[in-house]
Design an enzyme around this catalytic site. Sequence first.
Site, short mmCIF file in Angstrom:
data_model
loop_
_atom_site.label_atom_id
_atom_site.label_comp_id
_atom_site.label_asym_id
_atom_site.label_seq_id
_atom_site.Cartn_x
_atom_site.Cartn_y
_atom_site.Cartn_z
CB CYS A 16 -34.79 62.51 10.58
SG CYS A 16 -36.22 63.05 11.49
CE LYS A 18 -31.74 65.75 14.14
NZ LYS A 18 -32.46 64.74 14.88
N1 SAJ Z 1 -33.49 51.71 8.06
C1 SAJ Z 1 -32.84 50.75 7.28
N2 SAJ Z 1 -31.95 49.91 7.89
C2 SAJ Z 1 -31.67 50.01 9.22
C3 SAJ Z 1 -32.32 50.99 10.00
C4 SAJ Z 1 -33.21 51.84 9.39
O1 SAJ Z 1 -33.07 50.64 6.08
O2 SAJ Z 1 -30.87 49.20 9.70
C5 SAJ Z 1 -34.46 52.62 7.45
C6 SAJ Z 1 -35.83 52.55 8.09
O3 SAJ Z 1 -36.60 51.52 7.54
C7 SAJ Z 1 -36.38 53.93 7.76
C8 SAJ Z 1 -35.13 54.82 7.80
O4 SAJ Z 1 -34.02 53.95 7.69
O5 SAJ Z 1 -36.93 53.97 6.47
C9 SAJ Z 1 -34.98 55.68 9.03
O6 SAJ Z 1 -35.35 54.96 10.19
P1 SAJ Z 1 -34.53 55.03 11.55
O7 SAJ Z 1 -35.20 54.15 12.50
O8 SAJ Z 1 -33.10 54.75 11.30
O9 SAJ Z 1 -34.60 56.57 11.99
P2 SAJ Z 1 -35.78 57.68 12.11
O10 SAJ Z 1 -35.76 58.50 10.88
O11 SAJ Z 1 -37.06 57.11 12.54
O12 SAJ Z 1 -35.17 58.55 13.32
C10 SAJ Z 1 -33.86 59.11 13.19
C11 SAJ Z 1 -33.06 58.82 14.47
N3 SAJ Z 1 -31.67 59.17 14.26
C12 SAJ Z 1 -30.66 58.32 14.58
O13 SAJ Z 1 -30.85 57.23 15.02
C13 SAJ Z 1 -29.28 58.85 14.39
C14 SAJ Z 1 -33.65 59.60 15.64
O14 SAJ Z 1 -32.84 59.44 16.79
C15 SAJ Z 1 -33.72 61.10 15.28
O15 SAJ Z 1 -34.28 61.85 16.34
C16 SAJ Z 1 -34.62 61.23 14.07
O16 SAJ Z 1 -34.00 60.51 12.98
C17 SAJ Z 1 -34.75 62.70 13.75
O17 SAJ Z 1 -35.83 63.26 14.02
O18 SAJ Z 1 -33.77 63.31 13.30
#
Ligand code: SAJ
Length: 414
Positions: A253, A199
């Site tokens: 997360c 995880k």
């Molecule tokens: N972000 C960027 N650039 C990107 C993608 C995201 O700057 O290319 C930023 C987003 O704006 C945001 C942050 O990263 O601030 C996180 O967003 P996210 O969409 O990457 O992820 P979360 O936090 O919404 O969800 C993640 C997911 N993990 C993965 O994809 C490995 C989700 O599957 C998990 O279940 C979740 O964390 C969790 O609960 O752990």
Amino acid sequence: MAKICVIGLGYIGLPTALLLSKSHNVYGCDINPVVVSKINSKEMPFFEPGMEEVIRDTNIIAATQPVQADVFVICVPTPFDKEVRMADLRFVKQALESIIPYLVSGNLVVIESTITPGSCEKIAIPILERSKLIVGKDIFLSHCPERAIPGKTFYEMVNNDRIVGGINSTSTDLTADIYRSFVKGTIHKTDIRTAEFVKLIENTFRDVNIALANELAMLSEDIDINIWKAIELANKHPRVNILSPGPGVGGHCIAVDPWFLTESTCKTKLISMSREINDGMPSYIVSKAKRIFSDAGIKDPIVTIFGVAYKGNIDDTRETPALKLIKLCEKEGWTVKIFDPRVKKFEYPLLSFEEAVQNTNLIIIEVDHDDFKKLDAKKVRDLVKSKIILDTKNLLIKDEFVKYGFRIHTLGIN
Ligand code: SAJ
């Protein structure tokens, strides 16, 4: 049909309970009486696409105390203690303690909450065995980390593969059977410590990748490259998939979990540095804004932040980088106004579009909400004081704004 008690009815616990309730007899428990009463009245305590219909049809009964059940699923948050840079497992411990009086032989306890590797063995087992039942013999324990992304929670909970790691094979098998009632993806079985670790490395992978994108964006500005085009081209390589730069990483997360891997070792330099790069992005955005004001001769500026959700198209502001950005702007002595059409509650006042844009010197696009893609350049021009936008997500259709005399600055483009 099992009787299941889900402890913690938040972003993960409630959707999980709702999906389980299609095949099982589900009880929900949350310490927040407002959440409990909303669920019992079939109202959504927070917004998630697809939840409204499911909650309307559910037969879940929620309460502030657990009930006796066959299976207990723990979905409470694990905050990050910034002072000591360690996972704060207080809520997981409290949840485990709360079920002790209800445990009977044959029960299964599943922890979905994100925890540090070894927590099930070192923390959960000693707590559960206060019941005088032996874990692995009388009762069963496993870790089944959640993997759903807010905004697509229901789709991902059903369709993603899952990892299940039990304290022994009976625990793993019992857990897989329960989750199979709604998971269409493959359920991969492993040991409990590997499940805890997997995880964390999933979210760390994403954080490190975003840090790379952010570092490349800052570098691109120095050497006159458009990072967005460069990443798009690099990603045409079959084995390259660089994520997008932005104003920082938020959410409960990705902005948190990588620290859980660093807390007991000095071997995780890349992970710590990636966290620091991503946490430093709001300050980089402020330095860009400072240059903009200095070049335009603007003194005592008014800044409008577009978007305070932690990412696009959601109303969730947990760990949002916008908060740091706002505080840094205030530290510069700038007046800050905030507009987010999706967010209902925030630490700072949320203004209407007109109030937020009126008389502003700089709009900073902080979040890629679809709402902002449809911004009406003419309407914005008629309200602002200075026609300048800083787009941290490369979201605007620039030509439209340039036509109305705007100067658009974009993160990762000089
Ligand atoms: N972000 C960027 N650039 C990107 C993608 C995201 O700057 O290319 C930023 C987003 O704006 C945001 C942050 O990263 O601030 C996180 O967003 P996210 O969409 O990457 O992820 P979360 O936090 O919404 O969800 C993640 C997911 N993990 C993965 O994809 C490995 C989700 O599957 C998990 O279940 C979740 O964390 C969790 O609960 O752990």
